[in-house]
Design a protein around this motif. Structure first.
Motif, PDB file in Angstrom:
ATOM      1  N   ALA A 350       0.824  -1.210   0.000  1.00 47.86           N
ATOM      2  CA  ALA A 350       0.000   0.000   0.000  1.00 47.86           C
ATOM      3  C   ALA A 350       0.858   1.261   0.000  1.00 47.86           C
ATOM      4  N   MET A 351       1.928   1.274   0.796  1.00 44.91           N
ATOM      5  CA  MET A 351       2.775   2.469   0.877  1.00 44.91           C
ATOM      6  C   MET A 351       3.553   2.697  -0.418  1.00 44.91           C
ATOM      7  N   CYS A 352       4.001   1.613  -1.062  1.00 42.94           N
ATOM      8  CA  CYS A 352       4.676   1.775  -2.358  1.00 42.94           C
ATOM      9  C   CYS A 352       3.728   2.357  -3.397  1.00 42.94           C
ATOM     10  N   LEU A 353       2.476   1.887  -3.386  1.00 40.71           N
ATOM     11  CA  LEU A 353       1.483   2.453  -4.313  1.00 40.71           C
ATOM     12  C   LEU A 353       1.230   3.925  -3.994  1.00 40.71           C
ATOM     13  N   PHE A 354       1.161   4.262  -2.720  1.00 40.06           N
ATOM     14  CA  PHE A 354       0.942   5.668  -2.330  1.00 40.06           C
ATOM     15  C   PHE A 354       2.062   6.552  -2.875  1.00 40.06           C
ATOM     16  N   VAL A 355       3.313   6.106  -2.692  1.00 43.62           N
ATOM     17  CA  VAL A 355       4.441   6.902  -3.176  1.00 43.62           C
ATOM     18  C   VAL A 355       4.402   7.006  -4.694  1.00 43.62           C
ATOM     19  N   GLY A 356       4.040   5.887  -5.370  1.00 45.93           N
ATOM     20  CA  GLY A 356       3.960   5.919  -6.818  1.00 45.93           C
ATOM     21  C   GLY A 356       2.899   6.878  -7.328  1.00 45.93           C
ATOM     22  N   TRP A 357       1.774   6.949  -6.642  1.00 48.51           N
ATOM     23  CA  TRP A 357       0.659   7.784  -7.112  1.00 48.51           C
ATOM     24  C   TRP A 357       0.764   9.240  -6.655  1.00 48.51           C
ATOM     25  N   PHE A 358       1.265   9.462  -5.430  1.00 51.61           N
ATOM     26  CA  PHE A 358       1.254  10.824  -4.879  1.00 51.61           C
ATOM     27  C   PHE A 358       2.647  11.412  -4.665  1.00 51.61           C
ATOM     28  N   GLY A 359       3.685  10.569  -4.681  1.00 51.96           N
ATOM     29  CA  GLY A 359       5.039  11.077  -4.531  1.00 51.96           C
ATOM     30  C   GLY A 359       5.387  11.435  -3.092  1.00 51.96           C
ATOM     31  N   LEU A 360       6.632  11.855  -2.910  1.00 51.52           N
ATOM     32  CA  LEU A 360       7.142  12.291  -1.620  1.00 51.52           C
ATOM     33  C   LEU A 360       7.746  13.692  -1.773  1.00 51.52           C
ATOM     34  N   GLY A 361       8.084  14.302  -0.654  1.00 51.85           N
ATOM     35  CA  GLY A 361       8.727  15.599  -0.697  1.00 51.85           C
ATOM     36  C   GLY A 361       7.797  16.779  -0.607  1.00 51.85           C
ATOM     37  N   HIS A 362       6.467  16.533  -0.548  1.00 48.57           N
ATOM     38  CA  HIS A 362       5.504  17.633  -0.465  1.00 48.57           C
ATOM     39  C   HIS A 362       5.319  18.101   0.973  1.00 48.57           C
ATOM     40  N   LEU A 364       6.738  17.212   5.145  1.00 49.13           N
ATOM     41  CA  LEU A 364       7.583  16.440   6.065  1.00 49.13           C
ATOM     42  C   LEU A 364       6.751  15.467   6.887  1.00 49.13           C
ATOM     43  N   ALA A 365       5.559  15.913   7.321  1.00 48.67           N
ATOM     44  CA  ALA A 365       4.703  15.052   8.138  1.00 48.67           C
ATOM     45  C   ALA A 365       4.258  13.821   7.357  1.00 48.67           C
ATOM     46  N   VAL A 366       3.807  14.030   6.109  1.00 48.92           N
ATOM     47  CA  VAL A 366       3.352  12.907   5.283  1.00 48.92           C
ATOM     48  C   VAL A 366       4.516  11.975   4.980  1.00 48.92           C
ATOM     49  N   ASP A 367       5.663  12.552   4.618  1.00 48.20           N
ATOM     50  CA  ASP A 367       6.835  11.722   4.336  1.00 48.20           C
ATOM     51  C   ASP A 367       7.209  10.865   5.541  1.00 48.20           C
ATOM     52  N   SER A 368       7.163  11.453   6.729  1.00 48.25           N
ATOM     53  CA  SER A 368       7.534  10.726   7.937  1.00 48.25           C
ATOM     54  C   SER A 368       6.583   9.573   8.204  1.00 48.25           C
ATOM     55  N   VAL A 369       5.274   9.823   8.019  1.00 52.44           N
ATOM     56  CA  VAL A 369       4.284   8.778   8.264  1.00 52.44           C
ATOM     57  C   VAL A 369       4.457   7.627   7.270  1.00 52.44           C
ATOM     58  N   VAL A 370       4.640   7.968   6.000  1.00 58.87           N
ATOM     59  CA  VAL A 370       4.752   6.940   4.964  1.00 58.87           C
ATOM     60  C   VAL A 370       6.021   6.109   5.152  1.00 58.87           C
ATOM     61  N   THR A 371       7.156   6.775   5.352  1.00 58.41           N
ATOM     62  CA  THR A 371       8.406   6.029   5.486  1.00 58.41           C
ATOM     63  C   THR A 371       8.471   5.267   6.815  1.00 58.41           C
ATOM     64  N   LEU A 372       7.861   5.820   7.867  1.00 61.69           N
ATOM     65  CA  LEU A 372       7.779   5.084   9.132  1.00 61.69           C
ATOM     66  C   LEU A 372       6.956   3.812   8.946  1.00 61.69           C
TER      67      LEU A 372
END
Length: 471
Positions: A350-362, A364-372
Motif C-alpha cells: 500500500a505504501m509503495c502504491l501511495f508513493v507511486g501515485w502521490f510522490g514524496l517531498g511535499h 515532512l509530516a506525510v513523508d515521515s508517516v509513509v516512510t515510518l
C-alpha cells in the motif's frame, strides 16, 4: 545435533543474555562493514589511486560475504557453531588488518574479499546460535534485537565512516574492527563452550561448496555490471548470468547424489521453509531498493538537498528497528507469526502504491508517516522469518536453514536494487528532474508494489504451525 537432543535447557537466562551480547557484537561487525566504507570511498581512492576500481571496494565484501553464507551454515551444522564462529571472527579480523595496511587499491580489494569470507560466517551464525540456546517460542525478543542491530549498523555505517575520515584517516574504518573483533572472539570463546558438538565425524561435500561459490559469484558480479552499464543486456552481465546458471545446474546435480550435501535439496520440499525463503527474498528486494530510490526521489523530483534527503530516511530506519522489536515481542507472547507477515507485506504494498501515485517531498509530516509505515512493515517481515525457518526444520539443519534465508535475503536485495535501478534509468530522460522525472519514479514504485504483493502471496502460502517450546 540430533533431532531429539535440543540444547535449549542447558542455558540459564543469565547465560543467554551474555551469549546474545556476543552475537549482537558479531552481527554488528559484519553489517557495519557493508556500509561504513561508502562515505570513505573518495578518500580511499584519493590516497591509493585506482578510481575506476572504487566500486569493487564495496562489491568485493558484498559478494564474498554473500556466497559463503550457506556454506558456513552447513559447516556449523556438521562441526558445531562455536569453532566455525571463532574461525569466522579470526578471518574477519585478519581481513580488517590487511585492509588497513593495504598499499594499493588492488590489495585493498583483495583484503575486502578476505573480510567478506569472515563476515558471511558472522552474519549467518549469529542467527543460528539463537536456535541452539532458545526454543522457537522464546526467540522472538532476541531476533528483534538482532534485526534492530542490523538496521542500526546500516544507519551508523555511513556516519562513522565520515567521522573516521574527517577526524583520523580512512584506515581507521578497518582498525576499529580489531578491538571489536577481539571482544566478539572472547565472548564466543567463553560463552559458547557448553554448546555440544555433533556426535559423528562429518563427511564434507567440498565439491558442493565449490559449486555454490562458482554459481553465486558470477550472478553477483553480473549485477554489478548491470548497475554500471545500466542495462540487463550488457554483454558482460549476460556472460556472468550464463556462467551462474550453468554452475547452478551442476550444483543441483551434485547435491542430488552427495552423501551429506552442502545444500540439501530436501529442505525446499518443506513448504513452510520455501514460502518463508520466497517471502523474505521478495521483501528484501523492495526494502533495499527503497533505501536507494527514496533518497534519489527526494533529490531528483522534490529538489531536496542530499542532507535533508538523508534526514528524511531516519523515519524508515527507526520504523524498521521498532517493527523488529514489536514483532519479536508479539511472536514470543502469542506464538503466532502469519498475521505479522501478512500485515507487513500488505502495508509495504500500500505504501509503495501511495508513493507511486502521490510522490514524496511535499510534506515532512506525510513523508515521515509513509516512510515510518514502510519501516514498520519491513520489521514485521524480517524479524519473524528466522523463527519460522528454524521452527519448520529439524535442529540438525537449523544453521543451514537460517544461512539459506540470509543468503536469499541478500541476493534478493542485490537483484532488487539492480532491477529497479535499471528500470528507472531506462525510463528517466537524461538530465530530467522535477515534474519531468515524476512519471519514471511512479513506474518504479508501482513495480516495487508489485514485488511486495508477491511477498504477500508468499505469506499467504505459509502454514502456521505451533512454535516449539522447551518441552
Amino acid at each position: 545435533m540430533s533431532d531429539a537432543a535440543p540444547t535449549h535447557s542447558l542455558f540459564a537466562p543469565r547465560e543467554v543474555r551474555g551469549i546474545v551480547l556476543g552475537l549482537t557484537l558479531a552481527l554488528f561487525l559484519s553489517s557495519l562493514d557493508q556500509t561504513i566504507v561508502a562515505t570513505a570511498l573518495s578518500a580511499i581512492a584519493g590516497d591509493l589511486g585506482g578510481w575506476e576500481l572504487m566500486p569493487w571496494v564495496v562489491s568485493a565484501y558484498l559478494i564474498s560475504s554473500t556466497v559463503t553464507t550457506p556454506i558456513y551454515g552447513r559447516l556449523s551444522d556438521l562441526y558445531g557453531r562455536r569453532p566455525v564462529l571463532l574461525a569466522s571472527v579470526t578471518i574477519f579480523v585478519l581481513g580488517s588488518a590487511l585492509a588497513a595496511l593495504a598499499p594499493t587499491m588492488l590489495a585493498l580489494i583483495a583484503a575486502r574479499v578476505v573480510q567478506g569470507l569472515g563476515g558471511g560466517g558472522l552474519r549467518a551464525l549469529a542467527l543460528a546460535v539463537v536456535g541452539d540456546i532458545l526454543p522457537p517460542r522464546e526467540r522472538g525478543k532476541v531476533q528483534g534485537y538482532l534485526s534492530a542491530t542490523f538496521a542500526t549498523a546500516n544507519i551508523l555505517g555511513p556516519v562513522l565512516g565520515g567521522l573516521f575520515v574527517d577526524a583520523l584517516s580512512w584506515h581507521w574504518i578497518f582498525w576499529v574492527n580489531l578491538p571489536l573483533g577481539a571482544a566478539a572472539f572472547g565472548a564466543t570463546w567463553f560463552q559458547l563452550r557448553r554448546l555440544p558438538l555433533p556426535g559423528k565425524t562429518p563427511k564434507i561435500d567440498w565439491l558442493g561448496a565449490a559449486l555454490i561459490l562458482c554459481a553465486c559469484t558470477p550472478l553477483l558480479i553480473g549485477i554489478t555490471f548491470v548497475q554500471r552499464e545500466r542495462s540487463w543486456l550488457a554483454p558482460e552481465a549476460l556472460l556472468c548470468f550464463g556462467l551462474g546458471l550453468a554452475f547452478t545446474v551442476a550444483l543441483v546435480a551434485q547435491e542430488r547424489v552427495a552423501a551429506q550435501p552442502m545444500l540439501p535439496l530436501q529442505l525446499f520440499a518443506n513448504r513452510i521453509f520455501t514460502a518463508a525463503i520466497c517471502m523474505t527474498g521478495l521483501a528484501s528486494m523492495v526494502m533495499m531498493s527503497l533505501v536507494v530510490l527514496v533518497p534519489l526521489h527526494y533529490q531528483t523530483v522534490a529538489g531536496l538537498p542530499a542532507r535533508e534527503a538523508g534526514l528524511r530516511m531516519i523515519a524508515m530506519t527507526m520504523g524498521t528497528v521498532i517493527g523488529s522489536f514489536a514483532a519479536g515481542q508479539a511472536v514470543s507472547r502469542t506464538g503466532r507469526y502469519r498475521a505479522l507477515l501478512l500485515g507487513g507485506t500488505a502495508v509495504a504494498t500500500a505504501m509503495c502504491l501511495f508513493v507511486g501515485w502521490f510522490g514524496l517531498g511535499h510534506s515532512l509530516a506525510v513523508d515521515s508517516v509513509v516512510t515510518l509505515a514502510l519501516g514498520l512493515a519491513f520489521g514485521c517481515c524480517f524479524s519473524p522469518s528466522t523463527i519460522i525457518v528454524q521452527n519448520a526444520l529439524p535442529p540438525r539443519d537449523g544453521g543451514l536453514g537460517v544461512s539459506c534465508m540470509m543468503f536469499f535475503r541478500l541476493m534478493g536485495g542485490a537483484f532488487g536494487v539492480a532491477f529497479l535501478s535499471s528500470l528507472l534509468l531506462g525510463a528517466l530522460p537524461a538530465g530530467a528532474s522535477g515534474a519531468a522525472a515524476e512519471p519514471a519514479f511512479a513506474m518504479v514504485f508501482e513495480a516495487a508494489a508489485a514485488i511486495a504483493a508477491l511477498a504477500m502471496v508468499a505469506s499467504l502460502m505459509l502454514k502456521e504451525i505451533p512454535l516449539r517450546g522447551r518441552e
